[in-house]
Enzyme design. Structure first.
Site, PDB file in Angstrom:
ATOM      1  N   GLY A  66      44.217  37.467  45.744  1.00 24.06           N
ATOM      2  CA  GLY A  66      43.519  38.010  46.897  1.00 24.06           C
ATOM      3  C   GLY A  66      42.647  36.952  47.566  1.00 24.06           C
ATOM      4  O   GLY A  66      42.379  35.885  46.999  1.00 24.06           O
ATOM      5  N   GLY A 118      46.432  38.994  42.659  1.00 24.86           N
ATOM      6  CA  GLY A 118      47.141  39.831  43.617  1.00 24.86           C
ATOM      7  C   GLY A 118      48.607  39.481  43.767  1.00 24.86           C
ATOM      8  O   GLY A 118      49.423  40.341  44.126  1.00 24.86           O
ATOM      9  N   GLU A 141      41.018  36.541  36.329  1.00 27.29           N
ATOM     10  CA  GLU A 141      39.854  37.225  36.875  1.00 27.29           C
ATOM     11  C   GLU A 141      38.563  37.008  36.101  1.00 27.29           C
ATOM     12  O   GLU A 141      37.485  36.870  36.711  1.00 27.29           O
ATOM     13  CB  GLU A 141      40.147  38.727  36.986  1.00 27.29           C
ATOM     14  CG  GLU A 141      41.086  39.102  38.131  1.00 27.29           C
ATOM     15  CD  GLU A 141      42.548  38.835  37.817  1.00 27.29           C
ATOM     16  OE1 GLU A 141      43.383  38.999  38.721  1.00 27.29           O
ATOM     17  OE2 GLU A 141      42.869  38.434  36.674  1.00 27.29           O
ATOM     18  N   ASP A 149      43.241  43.407  37.858  1.00 25.06           N
ATOM     19  CA  ASP A 149      43.505  44.629  38.624  1.00 25.06           C
ATOM     20  C   ASP A 149      44.950  44.606  39.120  1.00 25.06           C
ATOM     21  O   ASP A 149      45.806  44.042  38.459  1.00 25.06           O
ATOM     22  CB  ASP A 149      42.483  44.758  39.771  1.00 25.06           C
ATOM     23  CG  ASP A 149      42.609  43.668  40.827  1.00 25.06           C
ATOM     24  OD1 ASP A 149      43.108  42.563  40.503  1.00 25.06           O
ATOM     25  OD2 ASP A 149      42.206  43.916  41.982  1.00 25.06           O
TER      26      ASP A 149
END
Length: 352
Positions: A66, A118, A141, A149
């Site tokens: 992301g 992502g 992360e 996620d």
């Protein structure tokens, strides 16, 4: 004139999606996620589309994750919660992840080069996942005070033994052989054959086209270390895992312990709880629902702002975590990440 950040092409039975931010290693933003979702939804019922393929522009990677600079801008500026720009982005991104997981047509994704965060969400839930000799795949992360996620905890929890726990807590990178062994990918295709593969997908069914170019994957170094990984990481707390690693005779274990201790203590503990929860989940949607709660909580945390600052903004690689050690993280602090969001829940429902 500026090119679109996602190139959408429909020709000869193939729907081709190309992430087109090569200077940013195709980092995903909100507009890109919406464009991909729109294309996939349109093609799902389009009889002219037989197969969907997803790739990244340039030679550095499919997607580096992301747009964490934008996430930092929100978090540092106090824009948190489900209605913040980042909260809305994550909502739509996770909806896209679920759509990919249940896509009714072959979804061929080329995981060439860097595939992080992502990028794993765009690839790991697909039906035909291709890696190359250049693939570097990971969920980094906890190194920025965040928690895996995009359905990443679902994938990590379903790896053989405790391989996913090791990858999540150390932010280890998987190569092609590792990714296939861990269940993050399906086929190995040499990067030189990718243009020909994409051309062949226009005339042949996905399985047939891939079979023409796929070869045996390299052996997995990660899988070869499963004995000590399973032994050390099966513990119920991060503290125990670190102690097990430090006591292990395996030479790689000491480095793993040091890698873990450099990461955000609270993110580590939340991540382990997320992984153990995902292990018993019945479907991807329920995991994404929980990940959304955790991500929203992270957006107002000290460690996400500090982690991105240290790694990406100032690049001093010296984050000052708070709490500063595993021992200082309380159960209440971990619990807070899993608090329900009321009418702001993600609310994905499985069709099972």
């Amino acid at each position: 004139m500026t090119e679109p950040e996602v190139l959408i092409e429909k020709q000869d039975g193939l729907g081709l999606i190309t992430l087109n931010r090569p200077k940013a290693i195709n980092a995903l933003n909100h507009e890109m996620a919406l464009a991909i979702t729109d294309a996939l939804r349109a093609w799902a019922d389009d009889d002219a589309i037989r197969t969907v393929a997803v790739t990244g522009a340039g030679e550095r990677g499919l997607c580096a994750g992301g747009d964490i600079v934008a996430i930092h801008r929100d978090a540092a500026g106090g824009a948190a919660g489900p209605d913040s720009p980042t909260g809305r982005f994550w909502r739509d991104e996770y909806v896209l992840n679920a759509l990919i997981g249940r896509y009714p047509k072959p979804y061929v994704v080329v995981m060439d080069g860097i595939v992080m965060g992502g990028g794993v969400g765009l690839s790991g839930h697909g039906s035909h996942r291709i890696v190359t000799e250049r693939s570097k795949i990971g969920m980094p992360e906890v190194g920025i005070g965040f928690i895996p996620d995009v359905g990443g905890t679902y994938l990590l929890a379903k790896t053989p033994g405790e391989l996913g726990t090791h990858v999540a807590l150390t932010t280890a990178r998987m190569d092609a052989g590792d990714a296939i062994a861990a269940g993050f990918a399906d086929y190995f295709v040499a990067s030189e054959h990718l243009p020909a593969l994409l051309d062949t997908l226009r005339t042949e069914a996905a399985d047939i086209a891939i079979a023409k170019f796929a070869t045996d994957a390299p052996e997995s170094g990660l899988l070869a270390q499963r004995a000590w990984i399973d032994s050390c990481y099966r513990a119920d707390t991060v503290d125990e895992i670190v102690a097990n690693l430090q006591a292990s005779d395996a030479k790689e274990a000491a480095k793993a312990a040091a890698d873990i201790l450099a990461k955000s203590p609270v993110a580590l503990k939340v991540t382990l709880r997320s992984l153990r929860s995902a292990r018993t989940a019945s479907n991807l949607e329920s995991v994404l629902n929980e990940e959304y709660r955790v991500s929203i909580a992270s957006l107002s945390s000290h460690d996400l702002v500090e982690g991105i600052r240290a790694q990406v903004i100032d690049k001093d690689r010296n984050p000052q975590w708070s709490p500063a050690s595993l021992a200082d993280v309380t159960a209440a602090q971990v619990d807070a990440y899993f608090a329900e969001l009321g009418d702001k829940e993600l609310g994905l429902v499985s069709n099972d």
